[in-house]
Design a protein around this motif. Structure first.
Motif, PDB file in Angstrom:
ATOM      1  N   LEU A  43      -4.963  61.132  27.445  1.00 53.90           N
ATOM      2  CA  LEU A  43      -3.784  60.314  27.724  1.00 53.90           C
ATOM      3  C   LEU A  43      -3.862  58.963  27.020  1.00 53.90           C
ATOM      4  O   LEU A  43      -2.838  58.299  26.828  1.00 53.90           O
ATOM      5  N   ILE A  44      -5.077  58.544  26.649  1.00 51.64           N
ATOM      6  CA  ILE A  44      -5.253  57.246  25.986  1.00 51.64           C
ATOM      7  C   ILE A  44      -6.050  57.421  24.696  1.00 51.64           C
ATOM      8  O   ILE A  44      -6.900  56.594  24.360  1.00 51.64           O
ATOM      9  N   LYS A  45      -5.767  58.493  23.959  1.00 49.35           N
ATOM     10  CA  LYS A  45      -6.508  58.742  22.724  1.00 49.35           C
ATOM     11  C   LYS A  45      -6.185  57.716  21.647  1.00 49.35           C
ATOM     12  O   LYS A  45      -6.835  57.694  20.602  1.00 49.35           O
ATOM     13  N   ASP A  46      -5.203  56.856  21.907  1.00 49.67           N
ATOM     14  CA  ASP A  46      -4.937  55.735  21.009  1.00 49.67           C
ATOM     15  C   ASP A  46      -5.966  54.627  21.200  1.00 49.67           C
ATOM     16  O   ASP A  46      -6.013  53.663  20.438  1.00 49.67           O
ATOM     17  N   THR A  47      -6.795  54.754  22.242  1.00 54.86           N
ATOM     18  CA  THR A  47      -7.788  53.735  22.562  1.00 54.86           C
ATOM     19  C   THR A  47      -9.201  54.295  22.629  1.00 54.86           C
ATOM     20  O   THR A  47     -10.147  53.676  22.144  1.00 54.86           O
ATOM     21  N   ALA A  48      -9.365  55.475  23.244  1.00 58.21           N
ATOM     22  CA  ALA A  48     -10.696  56.058  23.425  1.00 58.21           C
ATOM     23  C   ALA A  48     -10.667  57.545  23.101  1.00 58.21           C
ATOM     24  O   ALA A  48      -9.700  58.241  23.414  1.00 58.21           O
ATOM     25  N   VAL A  49     -11.741  58.020  22.486  1.00 53.73           N
ATOM     26  CA  VAL A  49     -11.869  59.431  22.127  1.00 53.73           C
ATOM     27  C   VAL A  49     -13.284  59.889  22.440  1.00 53.73           C
ATOM     28  O   VAL A  49     -14.182  59.079  22.673  1.00 53.73           O
ATOM     29  N   VAL A  50     -13.477  61.203  22.433  1.00 57.41           N
ATOM     30  CA  VAL A  50     -14.794  61.779  22.679  1.00 57.41           C
ATOM     31  C   VAL A  50     -15.351  62.300  21.364  1.00 57.41           C
ATOM     32  O   VAL A  50     -14.692  63.079  20.670  1.00 57.41           O
ATOM     33  N   ASP A  51     -16.552  61.857  21.026  1.00 58.32           N
ATOM     34  CA  ASP A  51     -17.209  62.321  19.815  1.00 58.32           C
ATOM     35  C   ASP A  51     -17.541  63.801  19.977  1.00 58.32           C
ATOM     36  O   ASP A  51     -18.270  64.187  20.898  1.00 58.32           O
ATOM     37  N   GLY A  52     -17.005  64.627  19.112  1.00 57.92           N
ATOM     38  CA  GLY A  52     -17.192  66.065  19.240  1.00 57.92           C
ATOM     39  C   GLY A  52     -18.626  66.519  19.086  1.00 57.92           C
ATOM     40  O   GLY A  52     -19.005  67.583  19.581  1.00 57.92           O
ATOM     41  N   LYS A  53     -19.455  65.721  18.421  1.00 55.99           N
ATOM     42  CA  LYS A  53     -20.837  66.120  18.153  1.00 55.99           C
ATOM     43  C   LYS A  53     -21.736  65.932  19.362  1.00 55.99           C
ATOM     44  O   LYS A  53     -22.498  66.831  19.734  1.00 55.99           O
ATOM     45  N   ASN A  54     -21.662  64.762  19.993  1.00 57.95           N
ATOM     46  CA  ASN A  54     -22.571  64.478  21.110  1.00 57.95           C
ATOM     47  C   ASN A  54     -21.857  64.207  22.429  1.00 57.95           C
ATOM     48  O   ASN A  54     -22.498  63.842  23.414  1.00 57.95           O
ATOM     49  N   GLN A  55     -20.526  64.365  22.450  1.00 54.96           N
ATOM     50  CA  GLN A  55     -19.733  64.187  23.671  1.00 54.96           C
ATOM     51  C   GLN A  55     -19.847  62.776  24.250  1.00 54.96           C
ATOM     52  O   GLN A  55     -19.762  62.581  25.468  1.00 54.96           O
ATOM     53  N   VAL A  56     -20.034  61.805  23.386  1.00 55.91           N
ATOM     54  CA  VAL A  56     -20.086  60.407  23.801  1.00 55.91           C
ATOM     55  C   VAL A  56     -18.696  59.794  23.667  1.00 55.91           C
ATOM     56  O   VAL A  56     -17.990  60.037  22.688  1.00 55.91           O
ATOM     57  N   VAL A  57     -18.310  59.012  24.666  1.00 55.03           N
ATOM     58  CA  VAL A  57     -17.008  58.350  24.639  1.00 55.03           C
ATOM     59  C   VAL A  57     -17.102  57.116  23.746  1.00 55.03           C
ATOM     60  O   VAL A  57     -18.013  56.303  23.885  1.00 55.03           O
ATOM     61  N   ARG A  58     -16.181  56.995  22.828  1.00 63.17           N
ATOM     62  CA  ARG A  58     -16.140  55.813  21.973  1.00 63.17           C
ATOM     63  C   ARG A  58     -14.715  55.295  21.909  1.00 63.17           C
ATOM     64  O   ARG A  58     -13.761  56.018  22.192  1.00 63.17           O
ATOM     65  N   THR A  59     -14.578  54.045  21.548  1.00 64.01           N
ATOM     66  CA  THR A  59     -13.250  53.456  21.415  1.00 64.01           C
ATOM     67  C   THR A  59     -12.916  53.275  19.947  1.00 64.01           C
ATOM     68  O   THR A  59     -13.804  53.004  19.130  1.00 64.01           O
ATOM     69  N   VAL A  60     -11.652  53.455  19.617  1.00 64.17           N
ATOM     70  CA  VAL A  60     -11.212  53.288  18.228  1.00 64.17           C
ATOM     71  C   VAL A  60     -10.904  51.829  17.928  1.00 64.17           C
ATOM     72  O   VAL A  60     -10.585  51.484  16.793  1.00 64.17           O
ATOM     73  N   LEU A  61     -11.011  50.971  18.942  1.00 66.49           N
ATOM     74  CA  LEU A  61     -10.718  49.550  18.769  1.00 66.49           C
ATOM     75  C   LEU A  61     -12.017  48.760  18.622  1.00 66.49           C
ATOM     76  O   LEU A  61     -12.973  48.995  19.360  1.00 66.49           O
ATOM     77  N   PRO A  62     -12.068  47.824  17.699  1.00 71.05           N
ATOM     78  CA  PRO A  62     -13.295  47.049  17.482  1.00 71.05           C
ATOM     79  C   PRO A  62     -13.573  46.090  18.632  1.00 71.05           C
ATOM     80  O   PRO A  62     -12.666  45.696  19.370  1.00 71.05           O
ATOM     81  N   GLU A  63     -14.834  45.725  18.775  1.00 74.38           N
ATOM     82  CA  GLU A  63     -15.199  44.771  19.826  1.00 74.38           C
ATOM     83  C   GLU A  63     -14.641  43.386  19.526  1.00 74.38           C
ATOM     84  O   GLU A  63     -14.209  42.670  20.426  1.00 74.38           O
ATOM     85  N   ASP A  64     -14.660  43.014  18.264  1.00 72.74           N
ATOM     86  CA  ASP A  64     -14.181  41.693  17.861  1.00 72.74           C
ATOM     87  C   ASP A  64     -12.719  41.784  17.451  1.00 72.74           C
ATOM     88  O   ASP A  64     -12.400  42.209  16.342  1.00 72.74           O
ATOM     89  N   MET A  65     -11.827  41.403  18.357  1.00 73.05           N
ATOM     90  CA  MET A  65     -10.394  41.411  18.066  1.00 73.05           C
ATOM     91  C   MET A  65      -9.841  40.009  18.243  1.00 73.05           C
ATOM     92  O   MET A  65     -10.302  39.248  19.094  1.00 73.05           O
ATOM     93  N   GLU A  66      -8.834  39.676  17.455  1.00 72.07           N
ATOM     94  CA  GLU A  66      -8.236  38.350  17.555  1.00 72.07           C
ATOM     95  C   GLU A  66      -7.436  38.195  18.835  1.00 72.07           C
ATOM     96  O   GLU A  66      -7.274  37.091  19.341  1.00 72.07           O
ATOM     97  N   SER A  67      -6.913  39.301  19.349  1.00 72.21           N
ATOM     98  CA  SER A  67      -6.086  39.215  20.547  1.00 72.21           C
ATOM     99  C   SER A  67      -6.086  40.534  21.292  1.00 72.21           C
ATOM    100  O   SER A  67      -6.120  41.605  20.686  1.00 72.21           O
TER     101      SER A  67
END
Length: 229
Positions: A97-121
């Motif tokens: 439902l929020i794949k625009d923000t977070a996805v699951v790595d198909g290789k190791n099933q780890v949740v990652r975000t597509v947004l960088p930690e350092d954002m201007e806003s």
């Protein structure tokens, strides 16, 4: 006099100020309960993924495994996250439902975000949620009822203390415990239209951070931000 903004044709990712897109109108003027709820979920998962990585500080622990996401969500935010209250049958369905923000790595099933930690806003979360709202409404208007959100009220109860999902079984290092002072800031529940406050969190190392922020360049947008375009 400011020119009239055609809200329906507005490119949400070109907005410079999510609190005023023209004439004092905020980008989130059409948000309903479900939109604020999904915005909160996006921000919380985003901040959880980055906070866990920083707290773990271990190159062998690249992130939170899909099966452990609910456990760590409860640990960090002191409330339970239940996929079924979002109309999802599993954690994977919830993240879809929020794949625009977070996805699951198909290789190791780890949740990652597509947004960088350092954002201007953090105004980008309002942009993403508005884009998702428009895409969802278009699909529903074309007869695709599966696109409608199936949320129940009070999707998360702060302070519930209950841990949803299996407790991680870790051989070797103990599960990461949130470090004092590093706990993610929780976006509150639904907010009234016109009263949005961009989370008062500045990403580590961010340069030129602004409360309202500027638009997101096309090159920086994940492919699925197009929402069908």
């Amino acid at each position: 006099e400011e020119p009239t903004v055609d809200f329906d044709k507005l490119d949400v990712f070109s907005v410079e100020d999510v609190l005023d897109i023209g004439g004092g109108r905020p980008l989130f003027s059409q948000f309903a309960y479900e939109d604020w709820t999904m915005l909160s979920l996006r921000f919380e998962v985003y901040i959880l993924v980055h906070a866990f990585r920083r707290d773990a500080n271990d190159p062998d622990r690249v992130g939170i495994h899909l099966d452990h996401l609910l456990f760590y969500y409860s640990k960090y935010f002191k409330k339970a996250l239940t996929p079924k209250t979002f109309g999802a049958d599993s954690v994977k369905d919830l993240l879809d439902l929020i794949k625009d923000t977070a996805v699951v790595d198909g290789k190791n099933q780890v949740v990652r975000t597509v947004l960088p930690e350092d954002m201007e806003s953090f105004g980008v979360f309002a942009m993403i949620t508005e884009a998702a709202r428009r895409y969802r409404n278009r699909r529903v208007s074309l007869g695709d009822e599966s696109a409608a959100l199936k949320l129940t009220q009070q999707v998360a109860v702060a302070g519930a203390g209950a841990v949803s999902g299996p407790r991680p079984v870790v051989s070797g290092p103990r599960p990461v415990t949130p470090v004092a002072g590093a706990r993610p800031v929780v976006v509150g529940g639904p907010r009234p239209v016109g009263a949005m406050t961009v989370p008062a969190v500045r990403p580590a190392g961010a340069v030129g951070w602004q409360r309202n922020g500027a638009g997101v360049s096309p090159a920086a947008r994940p492919a699925w931000w197009g929402y069908g375009h």
